[in-house]
Design a protein around this motif. Structure first.
Motif, PDB file in Angstrom:
ATOM      1  N   LYS A  48       0.835  -1.203   0.000  1.00  0.00           N
ATOM      2  CA  LYS A  48       0.000   0.000   0.000  1.00  0.00           C
ATOM      3  C   LYS A  48       0.867   1.249   0.000  1.00  0.00           C
ATOM      4  CE  LYS A  48      -0.860   0.097   5.026  1.00  0.00           C
ATOM      5  NZ  LYS A  48      -1.912   0.156   6.059  1.00  0.00           N
ATOM      6  N   VAL A  49       0.290   2.342  -0.484  1.00  0.00           N
ATOM      7  CA  VAL A  49       0.980   3.628  -0.572  1.00  0.00           C
ATOM      8  C   VAL A  49       0.291   4.627   0.350  1.00  0.00           C
ATOM      9  CG1 VAL A  49       1.702   5.519  -2.076  1.00  0.00           C
ATOM     10  CG2 VAL A  49       1.652   3.170  -2.962  1.00  0.00           C
ATOM     11  N   LEU A  50       1.045   5.153   1.304  1.00  0.00           N
ATOM     12  CA  LEU A  50       0.544   6.206   2.194  1.00  0.00           C
ATOM     13  C   LEU A  50       0.805   7.570   1.568  1.00  0.00           C
ATOM     14  CD1 LEU A  50       2.090   4.892   5.557  1.00  0.00           C
ATOM     15  CD2 LEU A  50      -0.172   4.371   4.598  1.00  0.00           C
ATOM     16  N   GLY A  51      -0.053   8.526   1.860  1.00  0.00           N
ATOM     17  CA  GLY A  51       0.184   9.899   1.427  1.00  0.00           C
ATOM     18  C   GLY A  51      -0.555  10.321   0.180  1.00  0.00           C
ATOM     19  N   TRP A  52      -1.203   9.366  -0.523  1.00  0.00           N
ATOM     20  CA  TRP A  52      -1.905   9.740  -1.748  1.00  0.00           C
ATOM     21  C   TRP A  52      -2.990   8.728  -2.061  1.00  0.00           C
ATOM     22  CZ3 TRP A  52      -3.249  13.692  -4.252  1.00  0.00           C
ATOM     23  CH2 TRP A  52      -3.619  13.669  -5.594  1.00  0.00           C
TER      24      TRP A  52
END
Length: 208
Positions: free
Chosen positions: A50-54
């Motif tokens: 997963k990608v945090l921040g967007w």
């Protein structure tokens, strides 16, 4: 997208992070690429990176903002530490020299960063051991294409969109961190690059 894919294959925690200086397409396209790369990697490999921040689907996320979004290295350090506190071990700042602070923080923590615009392992050699790769704009390609258009009688007025197909964007070499990218992962990256360039894979399908 390629950088997001390779970061997904290298990450030990399965959590990536990104943030921008300000919200406009020249910034958010890089952030979209991180999310799309992770989503393609997950689909192909049965993982859940997963990608945090967007949030690419909602186009909302973390931005520096304020009076100095592009030159606040201390803020960049703070943002990287916040992302690391949430489990991210690879961070992709899209915020000019603010991002230098993030790369510094990742190096200090024994973690990694994805550079932006140029090959930052070369422009920031003191941090090169933390820079896995960079999502790079090939300015020379854009200039050459413009000259060709002008010579052909096209005096411009339209935007140049750098793509993998026209060579206007690319992923920088891994330099000091090449050993972290297995031959198997590199083969998958090469295949993805070819599939995006040919249109077999559409990045826009993975912004969810």
């Amino acid at each position: 997208t390629l950088a997001g894919y390779v970061a997904s294959g290298v990450s030990k925690t399965g959590i990536l992070g990104t943030y921008g200086g300000m919200q406009f397409p020249g910034v958010t396209r890089f952030m979209d690429g991180m999310v799309a790369g992770a989503n393609i990697y997950n689909e192909q490999n049965g993982t859940s990176v997963k990608v945090l921040g967007w949030d690419a689907a909602k186009q909302t996320g973390t931005f520096v903002g304020g009076d100095n979004p592009w030159g606040d290295a201390a803020k960049g350090e703070q943002l990287a530490k916040t992302l690391m506190d949430q489990g991210a071990d690879i961070v992709h700042p899209v915020a000019g020299s603010t991002g230098n602070g993030s790369i510094k923080a990742m190096l200090a923590a024994g973690k990694w960063a994805i550079g932006v615009d140029t090959d930052q392992a070369l422009s920031l050699p003191e941090y090169s051991k933390a820079i896995l790769t960079s999502a790079q704009k090939a300015i020379d390609v854009a200039v050459l294409e413009t000259i060709k258009k002008n010579a052909g009688g096209d005096m411009g007025g339209e935007n140049f969109l750098g793509t993998l197909a026209n060579g206007g964007v690319l992923m920088s070499p891994y330099h000091d961190l090449a050993s972290m990218v297995s031959p198997e992962l590199q083969a998958k990256v090469d295949k993805l690059q070819a599939d995006i360039a040919s249109g077999a894979i559409k990045v826009s399908d993975y912004l969810k």
